[in-house]
Enzyme design. Structure first.
Site, short mmCIF file in Angstrom:
data_model
loop_
_atom_site.label_atom_id
_atom_site.label_comp_id
_atom_site.label_asym_id
_atom_site.label_seq_id
_atom_site.Cartn_x
_atom_site.Cartn_y
_atom_site.Cartn_z
N GLU A 255 0.57 -1.28 0.03
CA GLU A 255 0.49 -0.04 0.20
C GLU A 255 1.07 1.13 -0.22
O GLU A 255 0.73 2.05 0.56
CB GLU A 255 -1.32 0.31 1.10
CG GLU A 255 -1.93 -1.67 1.18
CD GLU A 255 -2.76 -1.55 2.31
OE1 GLU A 255 -2.94 -0.67 3.01
OE2 GLU A 255 -3.93 -2.26 2.56
N GLU A 362 -6.05 -11.27 -0.90
CA GLU A 362 -6.92 -10.84 0.22
C GLU A 362 -8.04 -10.50 -0.42
O GLU A 362 -8.86 -9.60 0.16
CB GLU A 362 -6.42 -9.64 0.72
CG GLU A 362 -4.84 -9.26 1.26
CD GLU A 362 -4.59 -8.05 1.56
OE1 GLU A 362 -5.33 -6.69 2.18
OE2 GLU A 362 -3.63 -7.42 1.69
C1 XIL Z 1 -5.99 -6.58 8.30
C2 XIL Z 1 -6.39 -7.87 9.36
O1 XIL Z 1 -6.88 -8.48 8.27
C3 XIL Z 1 -6.21 -7.33 10.42
O2 XIL Z 1 -6.58 -8.27 11.32
C4 XIL Z 1 -5.32 -6.46 11.51
O3 XIL Z 1 -5.69 -5.72 12.26
C5 XIL Z 1 -5.15 -5.27 10.18
O4 XIL Z 1 -5.00 -5.02 9.07
N1 XIL Z 1 -4.70 -4.51 3.52
C6 XIL Z 1 -3.75 -5.82 3.99
C7 XIL Z 1 -4.12 -6.31 5.04
O5 XIL Z 1 -2.91 -4.90 3.64
O6 XIL Z 1 -2.91 -6.87 5.45
C8 XIL Z 1 -5.07 -5.41 6.06
O7 XIL Z 1 -5.28 -7.24 7.33
C9 XIL Z 1 -6.42 -5.09 5.58
C10 XIL Z 1 -6.25 -4.69 4.60
#
Ligand code: XIL
Length: 449
Positions: A255, A362
């Site tokens: 990101e 994701e």
């Molecule tokens: C999220 C996790 O699911 C949570 O448990 C944590 O608290 C925060 O991060 N983008 C990403 C992931 O790259 O790492 C994130 O995951 C969700 C958004």
């Protein structure tokens, strides 16, 4: 003379018998007279229904019209010509609660009967979902996130049955692995690495550098910029070296692109202290620590924003010149409403044309983005299922050489990070809270066909 008359009479009789048989055309009369009677359809599930009608004597086929409107102005294609007097309509995307209409005509040769009566069917029930294991059905790696505290019981059973790739949900981020200056904590990561190794699962590392998981001591670093850079180099080198050969791929930077106008680089502490070049340096250190590890850049809104997509590809192109990147991760936190298939396809096309690996890293699909539901309705579950199917279908069509994995961000709905993130109820994943599979899971399977 008499003999000739008898002969003529015989010929006349033969001719008139032949003419009589020709003009009778009883088959045709029967077909036209034989109008089928349609019956109420059964098995009204979200994926189809079965309908039948009376057989018409010597009909050689039937024309069936299926429509969502009573006037049959728009027909559902491909099911309109059948040799038998029954129809199994098997298309996904029939909406529970919606009404479908059917009517039928019999055909013999060029002749067609008038229409049968019209049967209106309401799609009401939902059948049990198939439980085929995703990894058995897929030709690519299917991923799930894990937590070191939940590597047993039903969660583990499902991981081992359905998935062959895992990503740590939060324990392989900097704030967890490097909580205070000079002190690493690898307890959780070691457990996850052992679980992956013991069970022969591919382990994707996520994520070395992410503004949202940067420990406070790094955000408020006390020291010079040069010391900051040495610290980051030492951190990346330590982590990647420790798990060399075990973590098969890393999201090195996560990101980095800002969502604001022009999509500049996000103004993270890394950019502030090391300049725009921080990205390249992080990839160089990771590459040097484990040359065989696949290095990814990962981000969100990759599909939904054209300008962000361009900014992400720009980062990839710059890294690719020096052979510092192997793949791109499109997070795919999306909703049943969008982004459109064409936008998702644009992510894939840009990645494949750059000869990079594609990770849908994701995936979760909000069913309640507008917070208009208190429970997941069958209608919405079907729309969500259709989106899962669409995403999987797109991933499945990627050339094998460019497919890395398709990872789903969470197992059971109640465990999704989105509940906290958006602050309202949703059901974005593939399993119910009792671990049973949802329609979303069926959508995944159907996307593989
Ligand atoms: C999220 C996790 O699911 C949570 O448990 C944590 O608290 C925060 O991060 N983008 C990403 C992931 O790259 O790492 C994130 O995951 C969700 C958004």
């Amino acid at each position: 003379m008499k003999k000739i008359k008898i002969k003529q009479a015989l010929v006349l009789i033969c001719i008139s018998l032949f003419a009589l048989s020709c003009s009778k055309s009883d088959d045709e009369v029967e077909v036209i007279a034989g109008v089928p009677t349609a019956y109420s359809a059964v098995n009204l599930t979200d994926s189809g229904f079965t309908a039948n009608w009376t057989r018409v004597y010597r009909a050689d086929k039937y024309l069936v019209d299926v429509s969502t409107t009573a006037d049959f102005s728009t027909l559902i294609p491909s099911y309109n010509e059948l040799a038998v007097n029954a129809l199994t309509l098997d298309i996904s995307g029939l909406n529970a609660g919606a009404t479908y209409y059917y009517r039928v005509r019999a055909v013999r040769g060029a002749l067609i009967s008038v229409y049968s009566n019209v049967i209106a069917t309401e799609i009401i029930s939902t059948g049990p979902e198939p439980t085929t294991a995703l990894k058995e059905a897929a030709n690519f790696k299917v991923g799930m996130i894990v937590r070191s505290t939940a590597l047993t019981g039903q969660t583990s059973d499902i991981i081992l049955r359905e998935f062959d790739n895992i990503t740590s949900e939060y324990e392989m981020k900097m704030d967890k692995m490097y909580p205070s200056k000079g002190t690493y904590d690898f307890t959780a990561v070691d457990k996850i690495v052992k679980y992956a190794t013991d069970n022969k699962l591919n382990l994707h590392g996520h994520a070395l550098i992410w503004h949202n998981a940067t420990p406070d001591w790094v955000k408020n670093f006390t020291g010079t910029d040069a010391e900051f850079e040495i610290m980051v180099k030492e951190y990346i080198t330590t982590v990647v070296t420790r798990y060399k050969g075990k973590v098969k791929s890393w999201d090195v930077v996560n990101e980095a692109v800002d969502d604001g106008s022009g999509n500049p680089l996000r103004n993270s502490v890394f950019k502030q202290k090391m300049g725009d070049d921080y990205i390249k340096k992080c990839y160089q250190w990771a590459r040097a620590a484990d040359p065989d590890c696949k290095l990814f850049y990962n981000d969100y809104n990759f599909a939904s924003s054209t300008t962000k997509r361009a900014a992400i590809f720009k980062i990839a192109d710059a890294l690719k010149v020096d052979n510092l990147i192997d793949g791109l991760g499109a997070q795919m936190h999306i909703s049943y409403k969008g982004p459109a298939a064409s936008e998702i396809q644009a992510v894939v096309d840009g990645t494949v044309s750059r000869k990079l690996l594609m990770h849908f890293s994701e995936l979760d699909i909000q069913a309640n983005p507008d917070n208009d539901l208190k429970v997941l309705t069958p209608e919405r579950a079907i729309l969500q299922k259709n989106k899962y199917k669409e995403v999987v279908k797109i991933f499945n069509s990627i050339p094998t050489a460019n497919q890395y994995a398709l990872t789903v961000w969470g197992m059971r709905d109640s465990e999704s990070w989105l509940l906290d993130f958006w602050g309202h109820i949703d059901w974005p994943l593939m399993y119910n809270n009792d671990y049973s599979v949802k329609k979303a899971h069926t959508g995944f399977l159907e996307g593989l066909k």
